[in-house]
Motif scaffolding. Structure first.
Motif, short mmCIF file in Angstrom:
data_model
loop_
_atom_site.label_atom_id
_atom_site.label_comp_id
_atom_site.label_asym_id
_atom_site.label_seq_id
_atom_site.Cartn_x
_atom_site.Cartn_y
_atom_site.Cartn_z
N GLU A 173 -27.46 36.57 55.62
CA GLU A 173 -28.04 36.77 54.02
C GLU A 173 -26.87 37.02 53.47
O GLU A 173 -26.76 36.59 52.20
CB GLU A 173 -29.04 38.04 54.37
N GLN A 174 -25.96 37.92 53.96
CA GLN A 174 -24.69 38.14 53.14
C GLN A 174 -23.84 36.82 52.89
O GLN A 174 -23.50 36.58 51.73
CB GLN A 174 -23.83 39.16 53.99
N LEU A 175 -23.80 35.99 53.93
CA LEU A 175 -23.01 34.62 53.79
C LEU A 175 -23.79 33.58 52.73
O LEU A 175 -23.13 33.29 52.10
CB LEU A 175 -22.96 34.05 55.41
N SER A 176 -25.19 33.69 52.65
CA SER A 176 -25.99 33.02 51.84
C SER A 176 -25.60 33.19 50.51
O SER A 176 -25.41 32.38 49.46
CB SER A 176 -27.43 32.82 52.01
N LEU A 177 -25.29 34.52 50.25
CA LEU A 177 -25.23 34.93 49.02
C LEU A 177 -23.70 34.33 48.48
O LEU A 177 -23.57 34.15 47.31
CB LEU A 177 -25.12 36.52 48.72
N ARG A 178 -22.93 34.42 49.38
CA ARG A 178 -21.60 33.80 49.02
C ARG A 178 -21.27 32.44 48.92
O ARG A 178 -20.40 31.86 48.42
CB ARG A 178 -20.47 34.62 49.96
N TYR A 179 -22.06 31.69 50.01
CA TYR A 179 -21.62 30.22 50.28
C TYR A 179 -22.69 29.40 49.91
O TYR A 179 -22.64 28.11 50.03
CB TYR A 179 -21.04 30.00 51.68
N GLY A 180 -23.72 30.08 49.65
CA GLY A 180 -24.84 28.97 49.37
C GLY A 180 -25.83 29.27 50.45
O GLY A 180 -25.47 29.74 51.66
N ASN A 181 -27.15 28.44 50.56
CA ASN A 181 -28.18 28.76 51.58
C ASN A 181 -27.69 28.34 52.92
O ASN A 181 -27.34 27.34 53.25
CB ASN A 181 -29.40 28.18 51.05
N ILE A 182 -28.18 29.21 53.71
CA ILE A 182 -27.77 29.05 55.37
C ILE A 182 -29.25 29.25 55.83
O ILE A 182 -29.60 30.35 55.89
CB ILE A 182 -26.74 29.89 56.07
N SER A 183 -30.01 28.12 56.24
CA SER A 183 -31.26 28.70 56.85
C SER A 183 -31.17 28.67 58.40
O SER A 183 -30.55 28.09 58.96
CB SER A 183 -32.30 27.32 56.48
N VAL A 184 -32.15 29.46 58.80
CA VAL A 184 -32.44 29.56 60.22
C VAL A 184 -32.57 28.35 60.95
O VAL A 184 -32.14 28.13 62.18
CB VAL A 184 -33.68 30.75 60.55
N ALA A 185 -33.38 27.63 60.32
CA ALA A 185 -33.82 26.37 61.08
C ALA A 185 -32.66 25.26 61.16
O ALA A 185 -32.24 24.76 62.25
CB ALA A 185 -34.83 25.30 60.11
N SER A 186 -31.48 25.49 60.09
CA SER A 186 -30.31 24.41 60.31
C SER A 186 -29.77 25.05 61.47
O SER A 186 -29.12 24.31 62.27
CB SER A 186 -29.60 24.70 58.96
N ILE A 187 -29.39 26.46 61.70
CA ILE A 187 -28.74 26.99 62.60
C ILE A 187 -29.22 26.69 63.90
O ILE A 187 -28.43 26.49 64.84
CB ILE A 187 -28.29 28.52 62.55
N GLY A 188 -30.42 26.80 64.04
CA GLY A 188 -31.06 26.66 65.43
C GLY A 188 -31.01 25.12 65.63
O GLY A 188 -30.63 24.69 66.87
#
Ligand SMILES: Nc1ncnc2c1ncn2[C@@H]1O[C@H](COP(=O)(O)OP(=O)(O)OP(=O)(O)O)[C@@H](O)[C@H]1O
Ligand SMILES: [Mg+2]
Length: 513
Positions: A173-188
């Motif tokens: 959540e913190q990183l998404s604010l800074r760099y753009g969306n990071i989805s759980v699905a992508s990380i998985g």
């Protein structure tokens, strides 16, 4: 006089020497032909000639048969007579058997010295390609690399990448604010792809000591170029790993070597066997990069030779840059075969003595349609060339020879033991442990408080529903390597000056900017 590489005999009765100019050997090349037509032997004799001329060579050994370079041919060999007869036909008067200086390398460390790189040197673009990631997933990898960079977390092996991803997920959540969306699905999805990569043997590729490129550019005490042979039989089982690894190597060379303009002879020649694997369903962006690397690496004195069954496997833009060519026979069974053959023939400068198209169909085993760059780098007229016989052993050396070569190798002992120094995994783990310890200490302090004090504190917080201690303890336990650290790390994130540790995300060329 210019230095020459002897390839074979052409012209009438194959009596005219066909040679490649050393000063144009950095203008790349192609060795093509259907299976069993003589590609590997051509590669072998080119490596021999280059080595003798003092040019180091790197080649991948897909079937193990190029290991023969380490051992001299023998009069007992069944083709001894045939080789000498051929040497006579083409006027190869000083034909003699000889062994060549070889270093065996193997990603798996079984058939040669292990060859490793670090995750950060591989860089996000090639890693994404290696794991076959989607654009969105590649975006996440890019963010993870940037964060690691800013955090001063070295990314050496796959453990580091795994730890970093886990951490990125936890601080999503913190990183998404800074760099753009990071989805759980992508990380998985990336985590799953990492597991696949690990199982394919990728785990062997990443770590230290990382390959020192100067070890691929050696000459021996006689001034002969050392031939680095990469065992690729097992590696071919994971085509993507194979192709990406070689592409990485090429890019590293590009990045590390200084410009040399137009040298008398190449500084290094790189043979890329089964080159079609590089381009098979490769995204356009990657093909463009290969084209770009090929174009630019020339001025660094590196020649790249693609070996493949069918020249149609190589994208046109890349093919157009391959100045020196040895085209063995192509089959012409189907309409498509014939079309590809015609296309292949069209890329040559015709010889009035014969039709290029017919020649490519008719040449025998160990014979080829050849064209090398001539004065001012113009392509030469095609010839039907009987390729010279090899001086080293045809076929693989046995395990004992391989072992002896490795023991006596100039890099013996340098890479053989993996070193696991402190990097992202260890650092994040240490932070997590420290955070967990702090949490435990806080909890212990809380235990010491009297019930009355606790009631009092809770009352002051105006919390409607008090969270029971057992629940909070449970959460903490699940998070041993998790969000317990996130707060501590995020706090630091603000303070870091962004130390650039992610060096070489592929020679600037592969930097995803
Ligand atoms: N220049 C040569 N001089 C003498 N014999 C040769 C030469 N080239 C090829 N041959 C003969 O042809 C055989 C097949 O050649 P080679 O292994 O190079 O084919 P290839 O195209 O690499 O095949 P594959 O696609 O199966 O790997 C060799 O084992 C050898 O007997
Ligand atoms: Mg072969």
């Amino acid at each position: 006089m210019d230095g020459m590489i002897f390839i074979g005999g052409g012209g009438e009765d194959y009596a005219v020497k066909q040679q490649m100019r050393l000063k144009y050997a950095n203008r790349h090349g192609l060795i093509a032909g259907a299976t069993g037509t003589g590609k590997t032997v051509t590669l072998q004799i080119m490596a021999e000639e280059l080595s003798a001329a003092g040019v180091p060579v790197i080649l991948s050994d897909v079937k193990g048969d190029l290991s023969g370079l380490a051992q001299a041919g023998s009069a007992e060999f069944k083709l001894h007579e045939a080789f000498h007869k051929r040497a006579g036909t083409i006027g190869f008067d000083d034909y003699a058997y000889a062994a060549f200086p070889v270093i065996f390398w193997d990603l798996f460390g079984e058939q040669g010295h292990p060859i490793r790189t670090t995750v950060s040197e591989m860089g996000p673009l090639l890693l994404s390609r290696l794991m076959d990631l989607s654009d969105a997933q590649e975006g996440v990898i890019n963010i993870a690399f940037r964060v690691a960079d800013e955090e001063g977390l070295p990314l050496l092996d796959l453990k580091d990448l795994q730890a970093l991803l886990l951490w990125t997920g936890q601080n999503r959540e913190q990183l998404s604010l800074r760099y753009g969306n990071i989805s759980v699905a992508s990380i998985g999805a990336i985590q799953r792809a990492l597991l696949v990569l690990e199982n394919q043997g990728g785990i062997n590729l990443f770590g230290e000591p990382a390959l020192d490129l100067s070890d691929l550019m050696r000459t021996d005490t006689d001034g002969r170029g050392v031939i680095s042979i990469l065992a690729a039989d097992k590696l071919m089982g994971s085509p993507r790993l194979y192709a990406t690894f070689l592409l990485w190597l090429l890019s590293e060379l590009f990045e590390e070597l200084p410009e040399v303009g137009d040298p008398d002879k190449p500084r290094l020649v790189f043979f890329f066997d089964e080159a079609h694997l590089l381009f098979d369903d490769a995204p356009k962006a990657l093909v463009d990069k290969v084209e770009q690397v090929a174009r630019l690496i020339r001025s660094k004195g590196v020649g790249v030779y693609f070996c493949t069954q069918n020249p149609a496997d190589v994208p046109e833009d890349v093919l157009g840059q391959l100045g020196n060519r040895v085209q063995h026979a192509l089959r012409a069974f189907t309409a498509r075969d014939r079309k590809e053959l015609r296309m292949a023939a069209q890329t040559y400068r015709d010889n009035p003595r014969f039709s290029t198209e017919d020649a490519i169909r008719e040449v025998g085993v160990g014979e080829a349609v050849t064209s090398f760059l001539e004065d001012k780098g113009a392509p030469g007229v095609v010839e039907r060339t009987l390729i010279r016989p090899p001086s080293s052993k045809l076929g693989p050396v046995d395990a004992a020879v391989r072992k002896a070569v490795s023991l006596a190798s100039p890099v013996a002992g340098k890479y053989d033991t993996l070193v696991d120094r402190v990097s992202a995994y260890e650092t994040l783990k240490a932070r997590a442990d420290a955070a967990a310890k702090a949490a435990a200490a806080a909890e212990a302090r809380e235990e010491e408080m009297s019930t009355a004090e606790r009631e009092f504190q809770a009352g002051r917080r105006y919390s409607g529903s008090r969270v029971s201690r057992s629940t909070s303890r449970k959460t903490r336990k699940d998070d041993s390597f998790g969000s317990a650290i996130s707060t501590a790390v995020i706090k630091e994130l603000k303070g870091t000056t962004g130390r650039r540790i992610v060096r070489g995300i592929l020679g600037g060329l592969f930097k995803s900017r």
